[in-house]
Design a protein around this motif. Structure first.
Motif, PDB file in Angstrom:
ATOM      1  N   ILE A 206      -1.189  -3.186 -16.756  1.00  0.00           N
ATOM      2  CA  ILE A 206       0.084  -3.115 -16.029  1.00  0.00           C
ATOM      3  C   ILE A 206       0.938  -1.948 -16.514  1.00  0.00           C
ATOM      4  N   SER A 207       0.294  -0.910 -17.053  1.00  0.00           N
ATOM      5  CA  SER A 207       1.049   0.297 -17.394  1.00  0.00           C
ATOM      6  C   SER A 207       1.662   0.894 -16.140  1.00  0.00           C
ATOM      7  N   GLU A 208       1.018   0.639 -15.003  1.00  0.00           N
ATOM      8  CA  GLU A 208       1.561   0.966 -13.681  1.00  0.00           C
ATOM      9  C   GLU A 208       1.246  -0.206 -12.761  1.00  0.00           C
ATOM     10  N   VAL A 209       2.002  -0.325 -11.692  1.00  0.00           N
ATOM     11  CA  VAL A 209       1.751  -1.392 -10.729  1.00  0.00           C
ATOM     12  C   VAL A 209       1.747  -0.805  -9.319  1.00  0.00           C
ATOM     13  N   PHE A 210       0.988  -1.461  -8.454  1.00  0.00           N
ATOM     14  CA  PHE A 210       0.967  -1.126  -7.042  1.00  0.00           C
ATOM     15  C   PHE A 210       1.817  -2.139  -6.283  1.00  0.00           C
ATOM     16  N   ALA A 211       2.601  -1.648  -5.349  1.00  0.00           N
ATOM     17  CA  ALA A 211       3.360  -2.512  -4.447  1.00  0.00           C
ATOM     18  C   ALA A 211       2.831  -2.285  -3.033  1.00  0.00           C
ATOM     19  N   TYR A 212       2.293  -3.337  -2.432  1.00  0.00           N
ATOM     20  CA  TYR A 212       1.777  -3.256  -1.063  1.00  0.00           C
ATOM     21  C   TYR A 212       2.777  -3.914  -0.124  1.00  0.00           C
ATOM     22  N   TYR A 213       3.150  -3.203   0.929  1.00  0.00           N
ATOM     23  CA  TYR A 213       4.035  -3.789   1.929  1.00  0.00           C
ATOM     24  C   TYR A 213       3.550  -3.396   3.320  1.00  0.00           C
ATOM     25  N   LYS A 214       3.853  -4.238   4.290  1.00  0.00           N
ATOM     26  CA  LYS A 214       3.341  -4.045   5.638  1.00  0.00           C
ATOM     27  C   LYS A 214       4.456  -3.616   6.597  1.00  0.00           C
ATOM     28  N   VAL A 215       4.106  -2.703   7.495  1.00  0.00           N
ATOM     29  CA  VAL A 215       5.033  -2.253   8.536  1.00  0.00           C
ATOM     30  C   VAL A 215       4.389  -2.497   9.892  1.00  0.00           C
ATOM     31  N   THR A 216       5.208  -2.567  10.905  1.00  0.00           N
ATOM     32  CA  THR A 216       4.703  -2.773  12.256  1.00  0.00           C
ATOM     33  C   THR A 216       4.084  -1.485  12.784  1.00  0.00           C
ATOM     34  N   GLU A 217       3.372  -1.615  13.875  1.00  0.00           N
ATOM     35  CA  GLU A 217       2.753  -0.426  14.477  1.00  0.00           C
ATOM     36  C   GLU A 217       3.808   0.562  14.948  1.00  0.00           C
ATOM     37  N   ASN A 218       4.923   0.055  15.489  1.00  0.00           N
ATOM     38  CA  ASN A 218       5.996   0.944  15.944  1.00  0.00           C
ATOM     39  C   ASN A 218       6.607   1.711  14.775  1.00  0.00           C
ATOM     40  N   GLY A 256       9.422   4.473  -7.174  1.00  0.00           N
ATOM     41  CA  GLY A 256       7.999   4.549  -6.902  1.00  0.00           C
ATOM     42  C   GLY A 256       7.676   5.659  -5.924  1.00  0.00           C
ATOM     43  N   LYS A 257       6.408   6.023  -5.871  1.00  0.00           N
ATOM     44  CA  LYS A 257       5.942   7.057  -4.948  1.00  0.00           C
ATOM     45  C   LYS A 257       4.994   6.456  -3.927  1.00  0.00           C
ATOM     46  N   LEU A 258       5.265   6.762  -2.681  1.00  0.00           N
ATOM     47  CA  LEU A 258       4.398   6.311  -1.597  1.00  0.00           C
ATOM     48  C   LEU A 258       3.106   7.111  -1.657  1.00  0.00           C
ATOM     49  N   GLU A 259       1.976   6.408  -1.835  1.00  0.00           N
ATOM     50  CA  GLU A 259       0.708   7.097  -2.079  1.00  0.00           C
ATOM     51  C   GLU A 259      -0.223   7.127  -0.877  1.00  0.00           C
ATOM     52  N   THR A 260      -0.451   5.979  -0.290  1.00  0.00           N
ATOM     53  CA  THR A 260      -1.468   5.919   0.761  1.00  0.00           C
ATOM     54  C   THR A 260      -1.211   4.717   1.649  1.00  0.00           C
ATOM     55  N   MET A 261      -2.068   4.539   2.628  1.00  0.00           N
ATOM     56  CA  MET A 261      -1.970   3.397   3.533  1.00  0.00           C
ATOM     57  C   MET A 261      -3.371   2.918   3.884  1.00  0.00           C
ATOM     58  N   GLU A 262      -3.447   1.711   4.414  1.00  0.00           N
ATOM     59  CA  GLU A 262      -4.740   1.182   4.836  1.00  0.00           C
ATOM     60  C   GLU A 262      -5.271   1.959   6.040  1.00  0.00           C
ATOM     61  N   ALA A 263      -6.559   1.813   6.285  1.00  0.00           N
ATOM     62  CA  ALA A 263      -7.188   2.570   7.373  1.00  0.00           C
ATOM     63  C   ALA A 263      -7.011   1.900   8.726  1.00  0.00           C
ATOM     64  N   ASP A 264      -6.844   0.568   8.744  1.00  0.00           N
ATOM     65  CA  ASP A 264      -6.826  -0.160  10.010  1.00  0.00           C
ATOM     66  C   ASP A 264      -5.611  -1.081  10.083  1.00  0.00           C
ATOM     67  N   PHE A 265      -5.241  -1.421  11.312  1.00  0.00           N
ATOM     68  CA  PHE A 265      -4.189  -2.406  11.532  1.00  0.00           C
ATOM     69  C   PHE A 265      -4.770  -3.807  11.372  1.00  0.00           C
ATOM     70  N   GLU A 266      -3.954  -4.681  10.848  1.00  0.00           N
ATOM     71  CA  GLU A 266      -4.378  -6.062  10.635  1.00  0.00           C
ATOM     72  C   GLU A 266      -4.439  -6.812  11.949  1.00  0.00           C
ATOM     73  N   LYS A 267      -5.561  -7.448  12.203  1.00  0.00           N
ATOM     74  CA  LYS A 267      -5.712  -8.197  13.441  1.00  0.00           C
ATOM     75  C   LYS A 267      -4.777  -9.405  13.427  1.00  0.00           C
ATOM     76  N   ILE A 272       0.237  -2.734   9.343  1.00  0.00           N
ATOM     77  CA  ILE A 272      -0.598  -1.923   8.463  1.00  0.00           C
ATOM     78  C   ILE A 272       0.108  -1.819   7.121  1.00  0.00           C
ATOM     79  N   ALA A 273      -0.657  -1.830   6.036  1.00  0.00           N
ATOM     80  CA  ALA A 273      -0.086  -1.876   4.684  1.00  0.00           C
ATOM     81  C   ALA A 273       0.027  -0.470   4.090  1.00  0.00           C
ATOM     82  N   PHE A 274       1.155  -0.214   3.445  1.00  0.00           N
ATOM     83  CA  PHE A 274       1.368   0.994   2.667  1.00  0.00           C
ATOM     84  C   PHE A 274       1.306   0.622   1.182  1.00  0.00           C
ATOM     85  N   ARG A 275       0.951   1.597   0.337  1.00  0.00           N
ATOM     86  CA  ARG A 275       0.880   1.362  -1.108  1.00  0.00           C
ATOM     87  C   ARG A 275       1.806   2.310  -1.843  1.00  0.00           C
ATOM     88  N   VAL A 276       2.611   1.720  -2.739  1.00  0.00           N
ATOM     89  CA  VAL A 276       3.538   2.492  -3.564  1.00  0.00           C
ATOM     90  C   VAL A 276       3.171   2.258  -5.030  1.00  0.00           C
TER      91      VAL A 276
END
Length: 386
Positions: A206-218, A256-267, A272-276
């Motif tokens: 836990i020297s660093e942590v990831f925060a995953y949060y989801k946003v809508t398609e819009n 935190g720094k926004l790093e990446t996002m998932e490849a697909d939208f959740e059915k 879709i989830a972003f990672r910070v």
């Protein structure tokens, strides 16, 4: 005239209205002809504001590994305690190793025997080669000796593989930390029988942590279009920082720094989830904690409607609008969200005038004598009310 919202002035205005109403009622006139004086009126002008927007976040360690037994055995020793910080390669558990020690010894013995046989057959080949060269024996006997030597060499390879497997099994009886981290709960105690695959503990970094949060398609499309319009073609903004609100409501001291996002939208949800990534030098945040990601969202050409200027009827929001004849008209509007002591809305036009205060006295179509209120005066009044 300076703004004064003291109770005495409103009481005076209300009393004047009551007296005027009584006089008109005595003269047989309709109550709708009552004119209220000094009713505060606020001019609406469009604004652009930064509104913080929050998303529920799932906090995870930058590394999280389940430590499981690879072989069956009894827990002989436990070298660490729950919550202890360990280094990569540090022993965690020791399983009973008598059986694997015997396997290693047996494999060593077989390897020594195979090497001895190989040496013997090699010497036999050399001896027969001399005899063949002297034409004392036929070459066929030499070929037979060479075949036996090849078999003995194969036996060496086979026993070496057995020894390696036995040594690997023996190494599995000592469970070591896969990386620097913190030991989680230890369900098995000394003397417990474990089988291959049983969970011994978890190790988290836990020297660093990831925060995953989801946003809508819009929201995703708006984010990506904004980036394309600003010609920032990289996958994500390297210097884009976000804040984290912990479960106790306090803002985490590190950005935190926004790093990446998932490849697909959740059915099903269409999100879709972003990672910070957040630094965690104090080890304050644990794996599996909860929080909220907070980001600034720019809203343009919106209007701030004081909450005290509104009223609701059957889940619909209303204000009183002042027309050019100084008559008030009921107007519905759609609040986008709350913003302190205001509602945010885009349902108005620049220059619209709303009744700022005293709406309890008004009725649709009533004529008033307005008293202009500046934005600063309105804000000071709203803040001082709390």
């Amino acid at each position: 005239m300076h703004l004064n919202f003291s109770k005495s002035i409103f009481s005076f205005s209300f009393l004047a209205a009551v007296i005027l109403t009584s006089c008109q009622s005595g003269n047989g006139k309709n109550q709708s002809n009552v004119i209220l004086a000094d009713i505060p009126v606020l001019d609406l002008q469009p604004k652009s504001i930064e509104v913080p927007k929050t998303y529920v976040a799932d906090l995870q360690a930058v590394q999280f590994v389940e430590v499981r037994a690879k072989v069956e055995g009894f827990v002989d020793k436990i070298y660490v305690d729950e919550g202890q910080t360990v280094k990569k390669g540090q022993p965690l558990f020791q399983l009973t190793s008598n059986e694997f020690n015997e396997m290693v010894n047996s494999a060593n013995a077989k390897l020594m025997q195979a090497r001895a046989e190989a040496k013997s057959t090699a010497l036999e080949v050399e001896r027969l080669k001399i005899l063949v060269d002297k034409k004392i024996i036929s070459p066929s006997e030499l070929e037979l000796a060479r075949a036996k030597n090849s078999v003995s060499q194969s036996a060496i390879l086979e026993t070496e593989a057995l020894l390696k497997n036995a040594q690997t099994g023996l190494s599995y009886t000592t469970i070591r930390a896969p990386f620097d981290g913190i030991v989680d709960r230890i369900p098995y105690k000394t003397g417990s029988l474990v089988t291959a695959g049983d969970l011994l503990t978890n190790i988290t970094d836990i020297s660093e942590v990831f925060a995953y949060y989801k946003v809508t398609e819009n929201e995703y499309l708006k984010y990506m279009r904004d980036r394309l319009e600003s010609k920032k073609m990289s996958a994500l903004e390297e210097d884009e920082v976000v804040s984290l609100i912990l479960s106790d409501g306090q803002t985490y001291q590190y950005s935190g720094k926004l790093e990446t996002m998932e490849a697909d939208f959740e059915k099903g949800t269409g999100s879709i989830a972003f990672r910070v990534r957040f630094p965690n030098p104090d080890k304050l945040i644990k794996h599996g904690a909860s929080g909220k990601i907070q980001m600034d969202n720019t809203l343009e050409n919106i209007f701030l409607i004081p909450q005290k200027s509104t009223f609701e009827i059957q889940d619909y929001s209303y204000v009183y609008i002042l027309d050019k004849d100084n008559k008030v008209r009921v107007r519905s509007f759609v609040p986008l969200q709350r913003y302190g002591v205001y509602y945010i809305s885009d349902s108005f036009e620049p220059g619209d005038k709303i009744i700022f205060e005293g709406i309890q006295q008004l009725k649709d179509g009533m004529e008033i004598i307005p008293m202009r209120v500046s934005e600063k005066e309105a804000y000071d009044t709203l803040v001082n009310a709390f």
